[in-house]
Design a protein around this motif. Structure first.
Motif, PDB file in Angstrom:
ATOM      1  N   THR A  41      59.665  37.969  70.488  1.00 49.89           N
ATOM      2  CA  THR A  41      59.094  38.913  71.456  1.00 49.89           C
ATOM      3  C   THR A  41      59.764  38.736  72.818  1.00 49.89           C
ATOM      4  OG1 THR A  41      56.999  38.936  70.285  1.00 49.89           O
ATOM      5  CG2 THR A  41      56.916  39.605  72.582  1.00 49.89           C
TER       6      THR A  41
ATOM      7  N   LEU B  21      61.696  41.608  75.091  1.00 50.58           N
ATOM      8  CA  LEU B  21      61.315  41.875  76.484  1.00 50.58           C
ATOM      9  C   LEU B  21      62.495  41.614  77.426  1.00 50.58           C
ATOM     10  CD1 LEU B  21      57.749  40.291  76.401  1.00 50.58           C
ATOM     11  CD2 LEU B  21      58.287  42.729  76.585  1.00 50.58           C
TER      12      LEU B  21
ATOM     13  N   ARG C  38      65.068  44.429  77.289  1.00 50.94           N
ATOM     14  CA  ARG C  38      64.672  45.658  77.998  1.00 50.94           C
ATOM     15  C   ARG C  38      64.836  45.536  79.508  1.00 50.94           C
ATOM     16  NH1 ARG C  38      62.646  49.685  74.143  1.00 50.94           N
ATOM     17  NH2 ARG C  38      63.191  48.510  72.282  1.00 50.94           N
TER      18      ARG C  38
ATOM     19  N   GLU D  45      62.829  45.032  82.019  1.00 47.02           N
ATOM     20  CA  GLU D  45      61.775  45.369  82.998  1.00 47.02           C
ATOM     21  C   GLU D  45      61.222  44.129  83.688  1.00 47.02           C
ATOM     22  OE1 GLU D  45      59.889  48.209  84.099  1.00 47.02           O
ATOM     23  OE2 GLU D  45      61.702  49.213  83.415  1.00 47.02           O
ATOM     24  N   MET D  46      60.982  43.084  82.894  1.00 47.63           N
ATOM     25  CA  MET D  46      60.336  41.899  83.451  1.00 47.63           C
ATOM     26  C   MET D  46      61.242  41.148  84.417  1.00 47.63           C
ATOM     27  SD  MET D  46      58.035  40.334  80.435  1.00 47.63           S
ATOM     28  CE  MET D  46      56.445  41.050  80.033  1.00 47.63           C
TER      29      MET D  46
ATOM     30  N   ARG E  41      55.940  45.173  86.599  1.00 46.49           N
ATOM     31  CA  ARG E  41      55.652  45.027  85.168  1.00 46.49           C
ATOM     32  C   ARG E  41      54.312  44.319  84.963  1.00 46.49           C
ATOM     33  NH1 ARG E  41      54.417  44.380  80.429  1.00 46.49           N
ATOM     34  NH2 ARG E  41      55.858  44.330  78.665  1.00 46.49           N
TER      35      ARG E  41
ATOM     36  N   ASP F 237      51.454  46.587  86.261  1.00 47.08           N
ATOM     37  CA  ASP F 237      51.268  47.747  85.384  1.00 47.08           C
ATOM     38  C   ASP F 237      50.535  47.349  84.098  1.00 47.08           C
ATOM     39  OD1 ASP F 237      52.501  49.261  87.258  1.00 47.08           O
ATOM     40  OD2 ASP F 237      54.200  49.878  86.030  1.00 47.08           O
ATOM     41  N   THR F 238      50.889  46.196  83.571  1.00 47.64           N
ATOM     42  CA  THR F 238      50.204  45.746  82.357  1.00 47.64           C
ATOM     43  C   THR F 238      48.704  45.610  82.620  1.00 47.64           C
ATOM     44  OG1 THR F 238      52.168  44.612  81.579  1.00 47.64           O
ATOM     45  CG2 THR F 238      50.097  43.860  80.659  1.00 47.64           C
TER      46      THR F 238
ATOM     47  N   ILE G 195      45.559  48.163  80.942  1.00 51.76           N
ATOM     48  CA  ILE G 195      44.410  47.619  80.207  1.00 51.76           C
ATOM     49  C   ILE G 195      43.107  47.908  80.958  1.00 51.76           C
ATOM     50  CG2 ILE G 195      43.359  45.485  79.276  1.00 51.76           C
ATOM     51  CD1 ILE G 195      45.962  46.278  77.825  1.00 51.76           C
TER      52      ILE G 195
ATOM     53  N   LEU H  81      51.051  53.660  76.181  1.00 51.98           N
ATOM     54  CA  LEU H  81      51.258  52.515  75.281  1.00 51.98           C
ATOM     55  C   LEU H  81      52.029  52.945  74.041  1.00 51.98           C
ATOM     56  CD1 LEU H  81      47.845  50.604  75.428  1.00 51.98           C
ATOM     57  CD2 LEU H  81      50.080  49.780  76.167  1.00 51.98           C
TER      58      LEU H  81
ATOM     59  N   GLY I 239      59.489  44.856  66.211  1.00 52.74           N
ATOM     60  CA  GLY I 239      58.434  43.844  66.127  1.00 52.74           C
ATOM     61  C   GLY I 239      57.667  44.141  64.856  1.00 52.74           C
TER      62      GLY I 239
ATOM     63  N   ASP J 196      53.421  40.815  64.763  1.00 49.78           N
ATOM     64  CA  ASP J 196      53.749  40.541  66.173  1.00 49.78           C
ATOM     65  C   ASP J 196      52.866  41.381  67.092  1.00 49.78           C
ATOM     66  OD1 ASP J 196      55.811  38.871  65.331  1.00 49.78           O
ATOM     67  OD2 ASP J 196      57.337  40.437  65.472  1.00 49.78           O
TER      68      ASP J 196
ATOM     69  N   VAL K 242      49.909  40.101  69.904  1.00 47.06           N
ATOM     70  CA  VAL K 242      49.786  40.431  71.336  1.00 47.06           C
ATOM     71  C   VAL K 242      48.387  40.991  71.614  1.00 47.06           C
ATOM     72  CG1 VAL K 242      50.682  41.846  73.227  1.00 47.06           C
ATOM     73  CG2 VAL K 242      52.271  40.798  71.600  1.00 47.06           C
ATOM     74  N   LEU K 243      47.920  41.850  70.718  1.00 42.77           N
ATOM     75  CA  LEU K 243      46.568  42.412  70.884  1.00 42.77           C
ATOM     76  C   LEU K 243      45.522  41.291  70.890  1.00 42.77           C
ATOM     77  CD1 LEU K 243      45.244  45.292  70.999  1.00 42.77           C
ATOM     78  CD2 LEU K 243      44.774  45.016  68.570  1.00 42.77           C
TER      79      LEU K 243
ATOM     80  N   LEU L 146      48.474  50.897  65.362  1.00 47.61           N
ATOM     81  CA  LEU L 146      48.969  49.695  64.676  1.00 47.61           C
ATOM     82  C   LEU L 146      48.757  49.831  63.170  1.00 47.61           C
ATOM     83  CD1 LEU L 146      47.987  46.610  66.873  1.00 47.61           C
ATOM     84  CD2 LEU L 146      49.791  48.297  67.187  1.00 47.61           C
TER      85      LEU L 146
HETATM   86  C1  HEM Z   1      49.091  45.770  70.525  1.00 50.07           C
HETATM   87  C2  HEM Z   1      49.828  44.891  71.154  1.00 50.07           C
HETATM   88  C3  HEM Z   1      50.434  45.180  72.486  1.00 50.07           C
HETATM   89  C4  HEM Z   1      49.831  45.581  73.645  1.00 50.07           C
HETATM   90  C5  HEM Z   1      48.336  45.844  73.881  1.00 50.07           C
HETATM   91  C6  HEM Z   1      50.870  45.731  74.628  1.00 50.07           C
HETATM   92  C7  HEM Z   1      50.668  46.090  75.948  1.00 50.07           C
HETATM   93  C8  HEM Z   1      51.661  46.580  76.763  1.00 50.07           C
HETATM   94  C9  HEM Z   1      51.440  47.199  78.025  1.00 50.07           C
HETATM   95  C10 HEM Z   1      50.089  47.350  78.707  1.00 50.07           C
HETATM   96  C11 HEM Z   1      52.636  47.623  78.466  1.00 50.07           C
HETATM   97  C12 HEM Z   1      52.887  48.442  79.716  1.00 50.07           C
HETATM   98  C13 HEM Z   1      53.565  47.692  80.791  1.00 50.07           C
HETATM   99  C14 HEM Z   1      54.234  48.626  81.756  1.00 50.07           C
HETATM  100  O1  HEM Z   1      53.766  49.741  81.886  1.00 50.07           O
HETATM  101  O2  HEM Z   1      55.218  48.243  82.348  1.00 50.07           O
HETATM  102  C15 HEM Z   1      53.630  47.241  77.494  1.00 50.07           C
HETATM  103  C16 HEM Z   1      54.978  47.499  77.576  1.00 50.07           C
HETATM  104  C17 HEM Z   1      55.917  47.014  76.711  1.00 50.07           C
HETATM  105  N1  HEM Z   1      55.693  46.196  75.622  1.00 50.07           N
HETATM  106 FE1  HEM Z   1      53.893  45.791  74.853  1.00 50.07          FE
HETATM  107  N2  HEM Z   1      52.088  45.402  74.076  1.00 50.07           N
HETATM  108  C18 HEM Z   1      51.860  45.050  72.756  1.00 50.07           C
HETATM  109  C19 HEM Z   1      52.807  44.575  71.863  1.00 50.07           C
HETATM  110  C20 HEM Z   1      54.137  44.422  72.129  1.00 50.07           C
HETATM  111  C21 HEM Z   1      55.118  43.733  71.295  1.00 50.07           C
HETATM  112  C22 HEM Z   1      54.802  42.979  69.997  1.00 50.07           C
HETATM  113  C23 HEM Z   1      56.316  43.844  71.907  1.00 50.07           C
HETATM  114  C24 HEM Z   1      57.674  43.309  71.503  1.00 50.07           C
HETATM  115  C25 HEM Z   1      58.003  42.885  70.321  1.00 50.07           C
HETATM  116  C26 HEM Z   1      56.117  44.640  73.127  1.00 50.07           C
HETATM  117  C27 HEM Z   1      57.099  45.050  73.978  1.00 50.07           C
HETATM  118  C28 HEM Z   1      56.908  45.887  75.063  1.00 50.07           C
HETATM  119  C29 HEM Z   1      57.977  46.523  75.811  1.00 50.07           C
HETATM  120  C30 HEM Z   1      59.462  46.405  75.511  1.00 50.07           C
HETATM  121  C31 HEM Z   1      57.349  47.257  76.823  1.00 50.07           C
HETATM  122  C32 HEM Z   1      58.031  48.168  77.873  1.00 50.07           C
HETATM  123  C33 HEM Z   1      58.148  47.497  79.190  1.00 50.07           C
HETATM  124  C34 HEM Z   1      59.214  46.449  79.163  1.00 50.07           C
HETATM  125  O3  HEM Z   1      60.348  46.773  78.802  1.00 50.07           O
HETATM  126  O4  HEM Z   1      58.920  45.284  79.454  1.00 50.07           O
HETATM  127  N3  HEM Z   1      54.789  44.931  73.227  1.00 50.07           N
HETATM  128  N4  HEM Z   1      53.021  46.591  76.471  1.00 50.07           N
END
Ligand code: HEM
Length: 280
Positions: A49, A53, A56, A58-59, A66, A69-70, A74, A94, A103, A107, A111-112, A152
């Motif tokens: 994971t 990230l 990409r 962003e972080m 980032r 926003d997360t 939520i 989302l 993923g 995976d 995260v959830l 999911l």
């Molecule tokens: C259900 C589980 C997950 C939840 C609730 C969740 C939650 C979030 C949230 C709230 C954001 C928005 C952040 C923003 O707006 O910048 C986000 C973005 C993102 N998430 Fe998740 N995530 C989950 C699983 C995952 C997993 C497993 C991966 C990678 C394997 C992932 C990769 C990303 C990426 C690439 C972004 C786009 C922003 C960035 O590039 O960092 N997420 N996620």
């Protein structure tokens, strides 16, 4: 508004999402703040994971945005509810940001489950009171619905116990340090710093290590384990805060008001179209 007025009463009824909202916004606002903080950094401890990230970007490039926003995504869903216009816009976001993200369904479930389990474990350990089984059930129901709305592949665990087992078992297999995880942590340290009380800011990494609930997590983040005496002091300070809270009235101002969060990234608040990575 809070569903029940005093620290002597506990929520009742069958509005599970309302009960969870009440826990986050009012009754356990400080505990959830810390618990979600712990959840956020968990993503860096899973090498696959962390790699996604890091790729990409962003972080690294917008760590503050980032992380805020997360939290905003939520909290918008928790506050407005799944069927509100704002809640639906956030679910839409989302679904959009995760489209094509590599993923496995495990995976994603992990995260959830970090969002469900870790704040509740924080409350169990450091909260001003224990949760009732209705509150636990409310939190479980909220994340099961969030998983469904995100599309999911698997259904989320139906009990907190099962969710905790899933999380621990996944972590036993997957927690490990990685260069990407270390890089993400490095870029995010500034974002961490600013959220800590001023006197703790120079000790950011130390505090982060102290907050982690498992030694393997500290190692996977590439942090030094804290000496035992320091951990004892930290736990005692958090305990004092909980004891003080027990003697004070419940907060009447919510921990989050949609659009209003005033932080360096959004000094005058935000509109929903500012949230999330730029569409590519
Ligand atoms: C259900 C589980 C997950 C939840 C609730 C969740 C939650 C979030 C949230 C709230 C954001 C928005 C952040 C923003 O707006 O910048 C986000 C973005 C993102 N998430 Fe998740 N995530 C989950 C699983 C995952 C997993 C497993 C991966 C990678 C394997 C992932 C990769 C990303 C990426 C690439 C972004 C786009 C922003 C960035 O590039 O960092 N997420 N996620």
């Amino acid at each position: 508004m809070p569903t029940h007025p005093t620290r002597q009463s506990v929520p009742e009824g069958d509005d599970l999402f309302g009960i969870y909202r009440n826990m986050v916004l009012y009754d356990f606002q400080k505990e959830f703040h810390s618990g979600f903080f712990v959840s956020y950094y968990r993503n860096f401890t899973i090498p696959s994971t962390a790699k996604v990230l890091a790729e990409r970007g962003e972080m690294q490039h917008r760590p503050m945005k980032r992380s805020y926003d997360t939290a905003i995504v939520i909290h918008e869903i928790i506050t407005g509810g799944f069927d509100s216009e704002r809640g639906q816009a956030m679910i839409e976001l989302l679904r959009r940001v995760h489209k094509g993200v590599p993923g496995t369904s495990e995976d994603f479930m992990y995260v959830l489950m970090t969002l469900l389990v870790l704040p509740l474990r924080w409350i169990e350990k450091h909260g001003w009171r224990k949760l009732t089984s209705l509150e636990e059930q409310a939190a479980v129901a909220f994340y099961a619905e969030l998983g469904r709305r995100m599309g999911l592949a698997d259904a989320a665990p139906e009990t907190l116990e099962e969710a905790g087992r899933f999380l621990d078992e996944y972590e036993d297999r997957k927690l490990a340090p990685s260069p990407e995880g270390a890089m993400l942590l490095d870029s995010t340290v500034e974002a961490i710093k600013i959220r800590l009380p001023k006197p703790l800011q120079p000790m950011t990494l130390r505090v982060l290590a102290l907050m982690m609930d498992k030694p393997q997590v500290t190692t996977a983040l590439g942090l030094k384990r804290s000496p035992r005496w320091l951990q004892v002091i930290f736990n005692a300070v958090v305990r004092c805060r909980a004891i003080r809270a027990r003697m004070q009235p419940l907060p009447t101002n919510p921990a989050f008001v949609p659009g209003k969060i005033a932080v360096s990234v959004y000094p005058g608040g935000y509109t929903l179209d500012q949230i999330g990575p730029k569409a590519s």
